[in-house]
Design a protein around this motif. Structure first.
Motif, PDB file in Angstrom:
ATOM      1  N   SER A 240       7.187   8.554  -2.558  1.00  0.00           N
ATOM      2  CA  SER A 240       6.334   7.435  -2.959  1.00  0.00           C
ATOM      3  C   SER A 240       4.927   7.943  -3.253  1.00  0.00           C
ATOM      4  O   SER A 240       4.565   9.070  -2.921  1.00  0.00           O
ATOM      5  CB  SER A 240       6.286   6.380  -1.853  1.00  0.00           C
ATOM      6  OG  SER A 240       5.595   6.889  -0.727  1.00  0.00           O
ATOM      7  N   THR A 241       4.143   7.070  -3.874  1.00  0.00           N
ATOM      8  CA  THR A 241       2.756   7.438  -4.161  1.00  0.00           C
ATOM      9  C   THR A 241       1.960   7.497  -2.853  1.00  0.00           C
ATOM     10  O   THR A 241       2.230   6.747  -1.916  1.00  0.00           O
ATOM     11  CB  THR A 241       2.112   6.406  -5.096  1.00  0.00           C
ATOM     12  OG1 THR A 241       2.196   5.112  -4.485  1.00  0.00           O
ATOM     13  CG2 THR A 241       2.815   6.373  -6.439  1.00  0.00           C
ATOM     14  N   PRO A 242       0.971   8.380  -2.775  1.00  0.00           N
ATOM     15  CA  PRO A 242       0.200   8.497  -1.519  1.00  0.00           C
ATOM     16  C   PRO A 242      -0.522   7.219  -1.122  1.00  0.00           C
ATOM     17  O   PRO A 242      -0.710   6.943   0.054  1.00  0.00           O
ATOM     18  CB  PRO A 242      -0.791   9.625  -1.831  1.00  0.00           C
ATOM     19  CG  PRO A 242      -0.185  10.379  -2.963  1.00  0.00           C
ATOM     20  CD  PRO A 242       0.566   9.375  -3.768  1.00  0.00           C
ATOM     21  N   SER A 243      -0.946   6.434  -2.129  1.00  0.00           N
ATOM     22  CA  SER A 243      -1.707   5.211  -1.841  1.00  0.00           C
ATOM     23  C   SER A 243      -0.893   4.000  -2.268  1.00  0.00           C
ATOM     24  O   SER A 243      -0.643   3.799  -3.462  1.00  0.00           O
ATOM     25  CB  SER A 243      -3.050   5.237  -2.574  1.00  0.00           C
ATOM     26  OG  SER A 243      -3.784   4.062  -2.321  1.00  0.00           O
ATOM     27  N   LEU A 244      -0.496   3.194  -1.305  1.00  0.00           N
ATOM     28  CA  LEU A 244       0.278   1.981  -1.589  1.00  0.00           C
ATOM     29  C   LEU A 244      -0.657   0.782  -1.706  1.00  0.00           C
ATOM     30  O   LEU A 244      -1.751   0.779  -1.119  1.00  0.00           O
ATOM     31  CB  LEU A 244       1.296   1.739  -0.470  1.00  0.00           C
ATOM     32  CG  LEU A 244       2.383   2.817  -0.317  1.00  0.00           C
ATOM     33  CD1 LEU A 244       3.208   2.555   0.934  1.00  0.00           C
ATOM     34  CD2 LEU A 244       3.271   2.869  -1.545  1.00  0.00           C
ATOM     35  N   PRO A 245      -0.254  -0.262  -2.445  1.00  0.00           N
ATOM     36  CA  PRO A 245      -1.134  -1.435  -2.602  1.00  0.00           C
ATOM     37  C   PRO A 245      -1.433  -2.129  -1.281  1.00  0.00           C
ATOM     38  O   PRO A 245      -2.511  -2.693  -1.093  1.00  0.00           O
ATOM     39  CB  PRO A 245      -0.352  -2.353  -3.553  1.00  0.00           C
ATOM     40  CG  PRO A 245       1.062  -1.859  -3.500  1.00  0.00           C
ATOM     41  CD  PRO A 245       0.986  -0.396  -3.225  1.00  0.00           C
ATOM     42  N   PHE A 246      -0.490  -2.113  -0.356  1.00  0.00           N
ATOM     43  CA  PHE A 246      -0.724  -2.643   0.990  1.00  0.00           C
ATOM     44  C   PHE A 246       0.369  -2.104   1.903  1.00  0.00           C
ATOM     45  O   PHE A 246       1.391  -1.588   1.445  1.00  0.00           O
ATOM     46  CB  PHE A 246      -0.753  -4.187   1.024  1.00  0.00           C
ATOM     47  CG  PHE A 246       0.454  -4.838   0.404  1.00  0.00           C
ATOM     48  CD1 PHE A 246       1.638  -5.003   1.118  1.00  0.00           C
ATOM     49  CD2 PHE A 246       0.405  -5.311  -0.895  1.00  0.00           C
ATOM     50  CE1 PHE A 246       2.735  -5.612   0.553  1.00  0.00           C
ATOM     51  CE2 PHE A 246       1.507  -5.923  -1.481  1.00  0.00           C
ATOM     52  CZ  PHE A 246       2.677  -6.065  -0.753  1.00  0.00           C
ATOM     53  N   GLU A 247       0.124  -2.216   3.203  1.00  0.00           N
ATOM     54  CA  GLU A 247       1.070  -1.716   4.198  1.00  0.00           C
ATOM     55  C   GLU A 247       2.089  -2.805   4.533  1.00  0.00           C
ATOM     56  O   GLU A 247       1.756  -3.997   4.581  1.00  0.00           O
ATOM     57  CB  GLU A 247       0.335  -1.291   5.471  1.00  0.00           C
ATOM     58  CG  GLU A 247      -0.678  -0.170   5.264  1.00  0.00           C
ATOM     59  CD  GLU A 247      -0.033   1.145   4.919  1.00  0.00           C
ATOM     60  OE1 GLU A 247       1.146   1.342   5.298  1.00  0.00           O
ATOM     61  OE2 GLU A 247      -0.698   1.980   4.268  1.00  0.00           O
ATOM     62  N   LEU A 248       3.331  -2.358   4.772  1.00  0.00           N
ATOM     63  CA  LEU A 248       4.371  -3.312   5.129  1.00  0.00           C
ATOM     64  C   LEU A 248       4.044  -4.028   6.433  1.00  0.00           C
ATOM     65  O   LEU A 248       4.353  -5.209   6.610  1.00  0.00           O
ATOM     66  CB  LEU A 248       5.723  -2.593   5.257  1.00  0.00           C
ATOM     67  CG  LEU A 248       6.616  -2.663   4.017  1.00  0.00           C
ATOM     68  CD1 LEU A 248       5.983  -1.849   2.892  1.00  0.00           C
ATOM     69  CD2 LEU A 248       8.008  -2.148   4.319  1.00  0.00           C
ATOM     70  N   GLU A 249       3.397  -3.321   7.325  1.00  0.00           N
ATOM     71  CA  GLU A 249       3.024  -3.913   8.613  1.00  0.00           C
ATOM     72  C   GLU A 249       2.066  -5.081   8.418  1.00  0.00           C
ATOM     73  O   GLU A 249       2.170  -6.111   9.091  1.00  0.00           O
ATOM     74  CB  GLU A 249       2.391  -2.853   9.503  1.00  0.00           C
ATOM     75  CG  GLU A 249       2.067  -3.327  10.902  1.00  0.00           C
ATOM     76  CD  GLU A 249       1.462  -2.229  11.754  1.00  0.00           C
ATOM     77  OE1 GLU A 249       1.190  -2.489  12.947  1.00  0.00           O
ATOM     78  OE2 GLU A 249       1.261  -1.111  11.239  1.00  0.00           O
ATOM     79  N   ASP A 250       1.134  -4.947   7.452  1.00  0.00           N
ATOM     80  CA  ASP A 250       0.185  -6.027   7.178  1.00  0.00           C
ATOM     81  C   ASP A 250       0.885  -7.219   6.527  1.00  0.00           C
ATOM     82  O   ASP A 250       0.570  -8.373   6.809  1.00  0.00           O
ATOM     83  CB  ASP A 250      -0.936  -5.522   6.272  1.00  0.00           C
ATOM     84  CG  ASP A 250      -1.767  -4.442   6.945  1.00  0.00           C
ATOM     85  OD1 ASP A 250      -1.854  -4.461   8.188  1.00  0.00           O
ATOM     86  OD2 ASP A 250      -2.321  -3.579   6.232  1.00  0.00           O
ATOM     87  N   ALA A 251       1.851  -6.925   5.636  1.00  0.00           N
ATOM     88  CA  ALA A 251       2.554  -8.004   4.949  1.00  0.00           C
ATOM     89  C   ALA A 251       3.526  -8.737   5.875  1.00  0.00           C
ATOM     90  O   ALA A 251       3.930  -9.868   5.579  1.00  0.00           O
ATOM     91  CB  ALA A 251       3.306  -7.446   3.743  1.00  0.00           C
ATOM     92  N   SER A 252       3.911  -8.102   6.972  1.00  0.00           N
ATOM     93  CA  SER A 252       4.890  -8.700   7.885  1.00  0.00           C
ATOM     94  C   SER A 252       4.255  -9.665   8.882  1.00  0.00           C
ATOM     95  O   SER A 252       4.968 -10.385   9.584  1.00  0.00           O
ATOM     96  CB  SER A 252       5.634  -7.602   8.643  1.00  0.00           C
ATOM     97  OG  SER A 252       6.288  -6.727   7.743  1.00  0.00           O
ATOM     98  N   ARG A 253       2.929  -9.675   8.977  1.00  0.00           N
ATOM     99  CA  ARG A 253       2.274 -10.557   9.942  1.00  0.00           C
ATOM    100  C   ARG A 253       2.224 -11.988   9.415  1.00  0.00           C
ATOM    101  O   ARG A 253       2.124 -12.222   8.209  1.00  0.00           O
ATOM    102  CB  ARG A 253       0.864 -10.065  10.241  1.00  0.00           C
ATOM    103  CG  ARG A 253       0.808  -8.701  10.909  1.00  0.00           C
ATOM    104  CD  ARG A 253      -0.601  -8.390  11.358  1.00  0.00           C
ATOM    105  NE  ARG A 253      -0.670  -7.084  11.995  1.00  0.00           N
ATOM    106  CZ  ARG A 253      -1.025  -5.966  11.357  1.00  0.00           C
ATOM    107  NH1 ARG A 253      -1.330  -6.012  10.082  1.00  0.00           N
ATOM    108  NH2 ARG A 253      -1.072  -4.822  11.999  1.00  0.00           N
ATOM    109  N   SER A 254       2.247 -12.924  10.329  1.00  0.00           N
ATOM    110  CA  SER A 254       2.148 -14.332   9.951  1.00  0.00           C
ATOM    111  C   SER A 254       0.702 -14.689   9.628  1.00  0.00           C
ATOM    112  O   SER A 254      -0.236 -14.001  10.028  1.00  0.00           O
ATOM    113  CB  SER A 254       2.649 -15.224  11.097  1.00  0.00           C
ATOM    114  OG  SER A 254       1.808 -15.084  12.235  1.00  0.00           O
TER     115      SER A 254
END
Length: 285
Positions: A240-254
């Motif tokens: 994958s690219t070194p810089s992702l648009p956001f982290e999955l952990e952040d998107a998983s929070r309510s």
């Protein structure tokens, strides 16, 4: 008058105080002049006196050197400095070449054949369909303590500290397992260093293959919380690219968790709807 008498007494007292110091300074200055002279009062050359050439190289006065000797000494001094500078540069270049050679010796290959079992780390070449079924992969729920095997998953996170590496692999949406690597466990120092350098190149959300043994462990951050994998081999299938648009952990929070954290010292990032829709492939994960 009385004032004139007092002033004269004061001047006499000052002269009496200064006179010994002035006499001592005059004597020391005279001795220094005699020591610098190549011929003392007796007219006999002073024995053991350093040559003028040596005095010039050491930064001292040229003394009785001729103009030609002074120029020659300066040229030799300049040549000595240039030689020392060249030797220092050559030593630095040799050290840099040695460091590059060591780095190249411990750099993992970026074109590992999928069927090459001798390779212990590196990026796979293009995985073709003809290799399908060549290797058997284990599901995370099938891992048994004491067993060994291959695991394929996405690299959810990686943490490197000294000679230790901790990876979290994810299969599907929720199954995760911890994989660990310890440099001290390898007898081959070159192999251990090569693997450690390769771990530093891995990026989150890459698809990786890991081979290792399953051991008992107490892991609280993974769904498989009573076992972990001791890594012996690691390969990247797709990076994958070194810089992702956001982290999955952040998107998983309510939304409630994110809003509650805004008043704290470490607030969670707020992901807007447009950002998530523009990167739907990440949002679906």
């Amino acid at each position: 008058c009385l004032h004139c008498m007092r002033l004269s007494h004061l001047l006499l007292a000052i002269i009496a105080m200064i006179a010994p110091a002035a006499r001592a300074f005059t004597l020391s200055a005279g001795r220094a002049a005699l020591m610098k002279s190549p011929f003392p009062l007796s007219g006999v050359p002073r024995v053991g006196r350093a040559p003028a050439f040596t005095r010039l190289l050491s930064g001292g006065p040229p003394g009785d050197m001729t103009k030609e000797e002074i120029e020659r000494a300066r040229e030799e001094r300049k040549a000595a400095k240039e030689a020392a500078k060249a030797a220092k540069a050559a030593k630095k270049a040799a050290q840099a070449a040695k460091a590059l050679e060591e780095e190249m010796a411990t750099r993992a290959s970026n074109n590992v054949k999928f069927t090459d079992d001798s390779a212990f780390c590196g990026d796979y070449e293009t995985v073709a369909s003809k290799t399908f079924g060549v290797r058997e992969y284990k599901k995370l729920g099938e891992l048994e303590v004491g067993g060994e095997g291959w695991i394929r998953g996405r690299l959810q996170s990686i943490r490197i500290k000294g000679g230790s590496v901790f990876l979290v692999l994810r299969q599907g949406a929720f199954e995760t397992v911890q994989c660990c690597f310890f440099k001290k466990d390898f007898d081959d120092e070159t192999k251990a260093k090569t693997m450690l350098n390769y771990f530093k190149e891995l990026t989150a959300e890459s698809v990786v293959d890991v081979y290792g043994g399953v051991v008992e462990a107490d892991v609280r951050s993974c769904s498989v919380n009573d076992r972990e994998v001791k890594v012996q081999k690691v390969h990247t299938v797709t990076k994958s690219t070194p810089s992702l648009p956001f982290e999955l952990e952040d998107a998983s929070r309510s939304q409630e968790e994110v809003e509650a954290s805004q008043g704290t010292d470490r607030p969670f990032p707020m992901l807007g709807q447009e950002l998530r829709l523009d990167n739907r492939w990440m949002d679906l994960r």
